[in-house]
Design a protein around this motif. Structure first.
Motif, PDB file in Angstrom:
ATOM      1  N   GLY A  33       1.232  -0.427   0.034  1.00 21.56           N
ATOM      2  CA  GLY A  33       0.508   0.086   0.375  1.00 21.56           C
ATOM      3  C   GLY A  33       1.035   1.300   0.070  1.00 21.56           C
ATOM      4  N   ALA A  34       1.088   2.481   0.476  1.00 22.22           N
ATOM      5  CA  ALA A  34       1.090   3.645   0.050  1.00 22.22           C
ATOM      6  C   ALA A  34       1.600   3.934   1.940  1.00 22.22           C
ATOM      7  CB  ALA A  34      -0.363   4.732  -0.230  1.00 22.22           C
ATOM      8  N   LEU A  35       2.715   4.666   1.323  1.00 22.71           N
ATOM      9  CA  LEU A  35       3.260   5.067   3.021  1.00 22.71           C
ATOM     10  C   LEU A  35       2.228   6.304   2.823  1.00 22.71           C
ATOM     11  CD1 LEU A  35       6.836   4.831   1.707  1.00 22.71           C
ATOM     12  CD2 LEU A  35       5.512   3.171   3.591  1.00 22.71           C
ATOM     13  N   SER A  36       2.127   6.539   4.873  1.00 25.57           N
ATOM     14  CA  SER A  36       1.442   7.544   5.266  1.00 25.57           C
ATOM     15  C   SER A  36       3.196   8.016   6.477  1.00 25.57           C
ATOM     16  CB  SER A  36       0.442   7.229   6.065  1.00 25.57           C
ATOM     17  OG  SER A  36      -0.047   8.807   6.215  1.00 25.57           O
TER      18      SER A  36
ATOM     19  N   ASN B 149       9.891   7.187   9.994  1.00 26.89           N
ATOM     20  CA  ASN B 149       8.732   7.187   9.898  1.00 26.89           C
ATOM     21  C   ASN B 149       7.828   7.478   9.450  1.00 26.89           C
ATOM     22  OD1 ASN B 149       9.822   5.647  13.372  1.00 26.89           O
ATOM     23  ND2 ASN B 149      10.248   7.644  13.422  1.00 26.89           N
ATOM     24  N   TYR B 150       7.245   6.113   9.069  1.00 27.48           N
ATOM     25  CA  TYR B 150       5.738   5.867   7.686  1.00 27.48           C
ATOM     26  C   TYR B 150       5.188   4.279   8.380  1.00 27.48           C
ATOM     27  CZ  TYR B 150       9.772   7.526   4.822  1.00 27.48           C
ATOM     28  OH  TYR B 150      10.181   9.105   5.064  1.00 27.48           O
ATOM     29  N   THR B 151       3.967   5.103   8.487  1.00 26.93           N
ATOM     30  CA  THR B 151       2.871   3.725   8.620  1.00 26.93           C
ATOM     31  C   THR B 151       1.849   2.956   6.881  1.00 26.93           C
ATOM     32  OG1 THR B 151       0.774   5.697   9.006  1.00 26.93           O
ATOM     33  CG2 THR B 151       1.689   4.840  10.734  1.00 26.93           C
ATOM     34  N   VAL B 152       1.147   2.094   7.019  1.00 32.03           N
ATOM     35  CA  VAL B 152       0.793   1.704   6.001  1.00 32.03           C
ATOM     36  C   VAL B 152      -0.765   0.901   6.146  1.00 32.03           C
ATOM     37  CG1 VAL B 152       0.517  -0.218   3.620  1.00 32.03           C
ATOM     38  CG2 VAL B 152       2.531   1.492   4.064  1.00 32.03           C
ATOM     39  N   ASN B 153      -2.088   1.146   6.141  1.00 36.21           N
ATOM     40  CA  ASN B 153      -3.061   0.060   6.273  1.00 36.21           C
ATOM     41  C   ASN B 153      -3.266  -0.673   5.323  1.00 36.21           C
ATOM     42  OD1 ASN B 153      -3.311   1.591   8.677  1.00 36.21           O
ATOM     43  ND2 ASN B 153      -3.939   3.223   8.699  1.00 36.21           N
ATOM     44  N   VAL B 154      -3.325  -1.884   5.220  1.00 34.14           N
ATOM     45  CA  VAL B 154      -3.946  -2.966   3.810  1.00 34.14           C
ATOM     46  C   VAL B 154      -4.920  -3.600   4.217  1.00 34.14           C
ATOM     47  CG1 VAL B 154      -1.702  -2.880   3.793  1.00 34.14           C
ATOM     48  CG2 VAL B 154      -2.466  -4.425   4.955  1.00 34.14           C
ATOM     49  N   PRO B 155      -5.903  -4.681   3.709  1.00 34.90           N
ATOM     50  CA  PRO B 155      -6.629  -5.115   4.553  1.00 34.90           C
ATOM     51  C   PRO B 155      -6.426  -6.677   4.897  1.00 34.90           C
ATOM     52  CG  PRO B 155      -6.872  -4.695   1.463  1.00 34.90           C
ATOM     53  CD  PRO B 155      -5.653  -4.479   2.504  1.00 34.90           C
ATOM     54  N   ASN B 156      -7.135  -7.751   5.575  1.00 37.59           N
ATOM     55  CA  ASN B 156      -7.153  -8.874   6.011  1.00 37.59           C
ATOM     56  C   ASN B 156      -6.017  -9.764   4.712  1.00 37.59           C
ATOM     57  OD1 ASN B 156      -8.227 -11.286   6.485  1.00 37.59           O
ATOM     58  ND2 ASN B 156      -7.455 -10.356   8.852  1.00 37.59           N
ATOM     59  N   GLY B 157      -7.239  -9.303   3.840  1.00 38.61           N
ATOM     60  CA  GLY B 157      -7.109 -10.709   2.398  1.00 38.61           C
ATOM     61  C   GLY B 157      -5.128 -10.572   1.531  1.00 38.61           C
ATOM     62  N   THR B 158      -4.365  -9.251   2.377  1.00 38.09           N
ATOM     63  CA  THR B 158      -3.387  -8.665   2.566  1.00 38.09           C
ATOM     64  C   THR B 158      -1.821  -9.778   3.454  1.00 38.09           C
ATOM     65  OG1 THR B 158      -3.638  -6.682   1.087  1.00 38.09           O
ATOM     66  CG2 THR B 158      -1.312  -7.200   1.645  1.00 38.09           C
ATOM     67  N   LEU B 159      -1.779 -11.388   2.449  1.00 37.18           N
ATOM     68  CA  LEU B 159      -1.155 -11.780   3.332  1.00 37.18           C
ATOM     69  C   LEU B 159       0.819 -11.657   2.800  1.00 37.18           C
ATOM     70  CD1 LEU B 159      -2.441 -14.648   2.999  1.00 37.18           C
ATOM     71  CD2 LEU B 159      -3.285 -13.683   4.031  1.00 37.18           C
ATOM     72  N   THR B 160       1.331 -11.298   2.619  1.00 39.58           N
ATOM     73  CA  THR B 160       2.491 -10.574   2.613  1.00 39.58           C
ATOM     74  C   THR B 160       2.919  -8.617   1.816  1.00 39.58           C
ATOM     75  OG1 THR B 160       3.213 -11.197   0.333  1.00 39.58           O
ATOM     76  CG2 THR B 160       3.530 -12.988   2.349  1.00 39.58           C
ATOM     77  N   THR B 161       4.155  -8.447   1.860  1.00 38.43           N
ATOM     78  CA  THR B 161       4.621  -7.564   0.917  1.00 38.43           C
ATOM     79  C   THR B 161       5.518  -7.796   1.148  1.00 38.43           C
ATOM     80  OG1 THR B 161       4.452  -4.735   1.134  1.00 38.43           O
ATOM     81  CG2 THR B 161       5.240  -5.552   3.774  1.00 38.43           C
ATOM     82  N   MET B 162       5.913  -6.931  -0.142  1.00 33.98           N
ATOM     83  CA  MET B 162       7.632  -6.262  -0.392  1.00 33.98           C
ATOM     84  C   MET B 162       8.109  -5.530  -0.596  1.00 33.98           C
ATOM     85  SD  MET B 162       8.231  -9.637  -2.031  1.00 33.98           S
ATOM     86  CE  MET B 162       9.669  -9.390  -3.473  1.00 33.98           C
ATOM     87  N   VAL B 163       8.871  -4.725  -0.295  1.00 33.22           N
ATOM     88  CA  VAL B 163      10.345  -3.604   0.129  1.00 33.22           C
ATOM     89  C   VAL B 163      11.347  -3.618  -0.145  1.00 33.22           C
ATOM     90  CG1 VAL B 163      11.445  -2.315   1.406  1.00 33.22           C
ATOM     91  CG2 VAL B 163       9.612  -3.679   2.977  1.00 33.22           C
TER      92      VAL B 163
ATOM     93  N   THR C  46       5.288   0.650   9.602  1.00 30.64           N
ATOM     94  CA  THR C  46       4.656   0.082  10.311  1.00 30.64           C
ATOM     95  C   THR C  46       2.964   0.145   9.650  1.00 30.64           C
ATOM     96  OG1 THR C  46       5.182   1.410  12.777  1.00 30.64           O
ATOM     97  CG2 THR C  46       2.939  -0.052  12.405  1.00 30.64           C
ATOM     98  N   VAL C  47       3.060  -1.826   9.265  1.00 31.50           N
ATOM     99  CA  VAL C  47       2.226  -2.652   8.158  1.00 31.50           C
ATOM    100  C   VAL C  47       0.857  -3.000   9.379  1.00 31.50           C
ATOM    101  CG1 VAL C  47       1.967  -3.615   6.798  1.00 31.50           C
ATOM    102  CG2 VAL C  47       3.637  -2.730   6.578  1.00 31.50           C
ATOM    103  N   ASN C  48      -0.261  -1.914   9.492  1.00 27.22           N
ATOM    104  CA  ASN C  48      -1.323  -1.984   9.801  1.00 27.22           C
ATOM    105  C   ASN C  48      -2.421  -3.769   9.104  1.00 27.22           C
ATOM    106  OD1 ASN C  48      -0.587  -0.748  12.526  1.00 27.22           O
ATOM    107  ND2 ASN C  48      -1.362   1.250  11.431  1.00 27.22           N
ATOM    108  N   ARG C  49      -1.885  -4.501   9.312  1.00 32.62           N
ATOM    109  CA  ARG C  49      -3.767  -5.294   8.568  1.00 32.62           C
ATOM    110  C   ARG C  49      -4.559  -5.784   9.100  1.00 32.62           C
ATOM    111  NH1 ARG C  49      -2.552 -12.204   8.397  1.00 32.62           N
ATOM    112  NH2 ARG C  49      -4.116 -12.031   7.356  1.00 32.62           N
ATOM    113  N   ASN C  50      -5.408  -5.285   8.464  1.00 26.85           N
ATOM    114  CA  ASN C  50      -6.592  -4.903   8.895  1.00 26.85           C
ATOM    115  C   ASN C  50      -7.690  -6.538   9.415  1.00 26.85           C
ATOM    116  OD1 ASN C  50      -9.656  -4.369   9.530  1.00 26.85           O
ATOM    117  ND2 ASN C  50      -9.823  -3.920   7.779  1.00 26.85           N
ATOM    118  N   SER C  51      -7.891  -6.549  10.853  1.00 22.46           N
ATOM    119  CA  SER C  51      -8.906  -7.878  11.012  1.00 22.46           C
ATOM    120  C   SER C  51     -10.331  -7.679  11.275  1.00 22.46           C
ATOM    121  CB  SER C  51      -8.113  -7.979  12.165  1.00 22.46           C
ATOM    122  OG  SER C  51      -8.692  -7.367  13.203  1.00 22.46           O
TER     123      SER C  51
END
Length: 842
Positions: A665-668, A677-691, A744-749
């Motif tokens: 997702g997009a950095l904030s 320091n950044y945060t990223v909010n993603v839906p629950n279905g997002t299981l992995t990410t690449m940097v 910090t990547v926040n995965r929605n529950s």
């Protein structure tokens, strides 16, 4: 949770629990209707349904009589567990397929001293109990926990479904109509198959959706998944074949009608004379073949697709798969008819037009070469006269001529010669030698075409000796070598003489364009510093000449007259006699240019790149540390000289990133080199990410969560847990402290895994198809429907779901032409929530 899962969570109490049991039985029946032939899916994903305080359980007087866990298993595979088990929830239901005849159960008491009973039989806490047999319909399993002064009863209702569908139907010949590939539809019960007359019997294979179901074919018992047959077929339509499935008293019958029909198509068609155009298609009846003039007849081999069919070729009976008698071909077109006949059907006529080409009149050559030398002019088909000049030493030649049309023939000087092959050797006399090449076309002698080549054999233009007074030749003289040099001639040598001797006394000689006498010294010839060119030309009989060239190199010098660099100052100060220098630069200096000057036309190369004297070189990149730059001076005449400059660039302290991208997702806030320091909010279905991190200074090193990473390359995948996930990107410069960037990547529950609607008897489709990230949908219910049942399945166990503010099991009444349904998902950990909406029209 997967497709077919049933989740019911009721908050009823006391006397209302009897209604819950009836609801569970209704849900079990509904599940059986929906999932029919997919019982293995239901078994793999069945889920517990909780009723808090329901089921008529006795009051609990102490938490010591609690269970700490409760699992329903198929063998050792857990098939229940939604919502997450809690000690306070005492009522559950599980829906399984009809093929599931038993389950196992494992319960663990909170108090290790408590007494545990399953279906009133004492059991050991934590040990597997079973198998527990299941009857079709609802089966109740009781789990009681007793401690002194307190007791508690948990009830699990297991609903076993019934399925009388076929999962697959396959015939040994032909294709089912309707065609239902790639997946069999158990709701279609009538099929037809058409086969050729050669198929006198078939077998069929039916596979039941429920492994416990029985199968009958034409009222005879059959095995699921095993072929039944052979079933004898008559010509034309055959009586329907019945396939009956019985499962726990329920039956379903499928019907299959097979038609055995002859056909009048060809399976193969070949001609001996050429290639069929187009390739045979049984439904295509017109074909052509083109043959050369030399082909006077052809045979036709036709093969009928049906063994009952007969063949006529140009009115004559021919056996299928056998060649016809030869058919004469006139120049032009010949039509051949192939008629295929079979009982009860209309004959099919295939038409073949064979075109025999006329005799060729092409008498051209496509190529012509001589071993003696090159043609003048260069060969073309339409040019018939050529010359070839050969040296005196060439006494014979061969001729290779290639016809443009393979039917033409060749004679060379009256001797027949194969096209493309060399002739026998032809003797060459001094002077002109005429060679004739005659081409006769397929059409005959009246079209002969003649090509002529005149080969001129010359005298000998070689020297037998050559010498200069200025010094020895390099290489040593050889009559066939035409270019020489005399090197390292001192600047004090001002002149030279040339002595040349011809190989053939009739030849004449010139030196630098002036007549010279064979065997006598010619000169003196003035020499300038640098390069001096002397040409010796020999002209032999036939006006054939040969030029010998001698380059006399008089030394000119190889020192630089000046040397500077843009990056800093040379140490020591430049002097033409000093060859090695050094320069120190700051880390920010990433390149330098070099300016070198030399006299007397010397050529300068800087790091291998030729650079004009007195002009700056192209920028030379500077790495951290020592960078060696070489300046090579090549004089017009004389030995090279090399100057060396070592530029030392200081180490980098840059620990910045120039870019940072997270695939999830997009950095904030948006990326900035100075923000760490950044945060990223993603839906629950997002299981992995690449940097993907890009270094501001390529010499720095990079790690992601402590593991080495490449600048500008994607790192991962990095697994994302539900909730916050901290990713640390560390940049270490060549010298100085490391800098950390933290994401910090926040995965929605609070997502749904699936969402379905039903009126109770009819499924209501969502538009678009459900996806966890899609929050708004529309649906159309039947006009007669008064309510819809909403079945949401959370992505994370323990989530709470409401439908229009009510528990998810409460049907939603349909009011007016449009009803909006709001589904709110609250994760077990609390807000934030996710809201899905469905607008139902009627």
């Amino acid at each position: 949770m997967g497709e077919g899962a049933t989740v019911m969570h009721t908050m009823e109490s006391g006397a209302e629990h009897g209604q819950t049991d009836q609801s569970q039985r209704d849900a079990s029946s509904w599940i059986g209707r929906i999932f029919g032939g997919a019982l293995s899916v239901i078994l793999a994903t069945a889920t517990l349904t909780a009723c808090i305080g329901g089921g008529g359980s006795p009051p609990v007087s102490s938490s010591a009589a609690n269970l700490s866990s409760l699992e329903i298993l198929d063998g050792t595979q857990v098939i229940g567990g939604s919502p997450a088990f809690t000690a306070e929830t005492t009522g559950y239901s599980v829906a399984v397929g009809g093929a599931t005849a038993s389950v196992n159960l494992r319960a663990v008491t909170s108090d290790p001293k408590a007494t545990l009973r399953i279906n009133n039989v004492v059991a050991i806490s934590g040990q597997l109990v079973g198998p527990i047999s299941l009857n079709p319909g609802v089966n109740s399993i009781t789990v009681s926990v007793d401690v002194p002064g307190a007791s508690k009863v948990y009830v699990v209702s297991v609903s076993r479904g019934i399925n009388a569908n076929l999962a697959a139907l396959v015939v040994s010949s032909g294709s089912l109509v309707p065609a239902l590939s790639p997946r069999f539809d158990p709701d279609v019960t009538f099929y037809s198959v058409t086969v050729g007359s050669a198929v006198s019997s078939i077998s069929l294979t039916g596979t039941t959706a429920d492994s416990t179901a029985t199968l009958e074919v034409n009222n005879a018992p059959a095995l699921s998944g095993q072929p039944v047959g052979p079933i004898i077929l008559q010509l034309g339509p055959n009586p329907p074949i019945s396939i009956k499935v019985t499962a726990l008293g329920a039956t379903k019958t499928y019907s299959l009608v097979i038609t055995r029909s002859p056909n009048t198509n060809l399976a193969a068609l070949q001609v001996s004379a050429g290639i069929l155009t187009p390739a045979l298609d049984p439904l295509q009846t017109n074909y052509t073949v083109t043959t050369p003039y030399a082909t006077t007849s052809t045979t036709v081999t036709a093969t009928a697709a049906d063994t009952f069919a007969t063949l006529l070729i140009n009115g004559q009976a021919v056996t299928s798969g056998q060649a016809s008698p030869p058919i004469n071909l006139a120049v032009g077109q010949t039509t051949i008819d192939i008629i295929v006949s079979a009982p009860t059907v209309t004959p099919t006529t295939y038409k073949l037009i064979v075109t025999r080409l006329p005799a060729s009149i092409n008498a051209n050559l496509s190529n012509l070469t001589l071993s003696a030398g090159a043609l003048n002019p260069t060969f073309t088909t339409n040019t018939t006269d050529y010359t070839v000049a050969t040296p005196n030493t060439t006494t014979t030649t061969t001729v290779t001529a290639t016809v443009a049309d393979s039917t033409a023939t060749i004679t060379i000087n009256g001797v027949a010669t194969p096209s493309g092959s060399a002739s026998t050797p032809i003797n060459l006399n001094p002077g002109d030698n005429l060679i004739t090449i005659q081409v006769t076309p397929q059409s005959g002698a009246s079209g002969i075409k003649t090509y002529r080549v005149t080969v001129a054999r010359s005298g000998n233009p070689n020297l037998s000796t050559l010498a200069l007074s200025a010094g020895p030749l390099t290489p040593a003289f050889n009559a066939s070598t035409r270019s020489y040099a005399v090197n390292n001639v001192p600047t004090t040598t001002l002149t030279t003489t040339v002595t040349a001797t011809v190989s053939e006394s009739a030849s004449t000689l010139t030196v630098n364009g002036s007549p010279a006498t064979s065997g006598s010294a010619f000169g003196p010839i003035l020499l300038n510093p640098g390069v001096n060119s002397i040409s010796v030309v020999v002209t032999a009989a036939g006006n054939v000449s040969r030029t010998y060239t001698v380059i006399v190199n008089v030394d000119t010098g190889s020192d630089l007259s000046n040397l500077t660099v843009s990056a800093g100052s040379l140490v020591p100060v430049f002097s033409p006699t000093v060859s090695s220098y050094s320069v120190n630069t700051a880390n920010s200096t990433t390149s330098t240019t070099v300016t070198a000057a030399a006299a007397n036309g010397a050529v300068i190369s800087i790091n291998g790149v030729i650079t004009p004297s007195g002009m700056a070189s192209a920028p030379i990149p500077l790495a951290i540390g020592d960078n060696t730059i070489t300046i090579v001076v090549t004089p017009v005449v004389g030995a090279q000289r090399t100057y060396t400059v070592i530029v030392t660039r200081a180490a980098s302290t840059n620990s910045d990133l120039s870019n940072l991208v997270i695939s999830a997702g997009a950095l904030s806030p948006s990326f900035s080199s100075n923000t760490t320091n950044y945060t990223v909010n993603v839906p629950n279905g997002t299981l992995t990410t690449m940097v993907t991190a890009l270094l501001a200074d390529a010499v720095s090193t990079l790690t992601v969560n402590g593991s080495p990473a490449l600048s500008g390359a994607a790192f991962g995948p990095i697994l994302l847990n539900i909730g916050p996930n901290v990713i640390t990107i560390a940049v270490t410069p060549q010298t100085g402290p490391t800098k950390d960037y933290v994401v910090t990547v926040n995965r929605n529950s609070a997502d749904l895994l699936s969402l379905t609607l039903s009126t109770g008897t009819v499924d209501v489709a969502l538009t678009p198809v459900f996806s966890s990230g899609q929050l708004a949908y529309t649906a159309t219910a039947p006009l007669a429907a008064s309510q819809v049942i909403v079945t949401p399945v959370p992505a994370v166990l323990g989530s709470t779901i409401t439908v229009n503010g009510n528990p998810s099991t409460v049907p939603v009444p349909l009011v007016g032409p449009s009803t909006t349904i709001t589904i709110v998902v609250t994760p077990g950990t609390g807000p934030p929530t996710t809201t899905y909406t469905v607008t139902v029209s009627q």
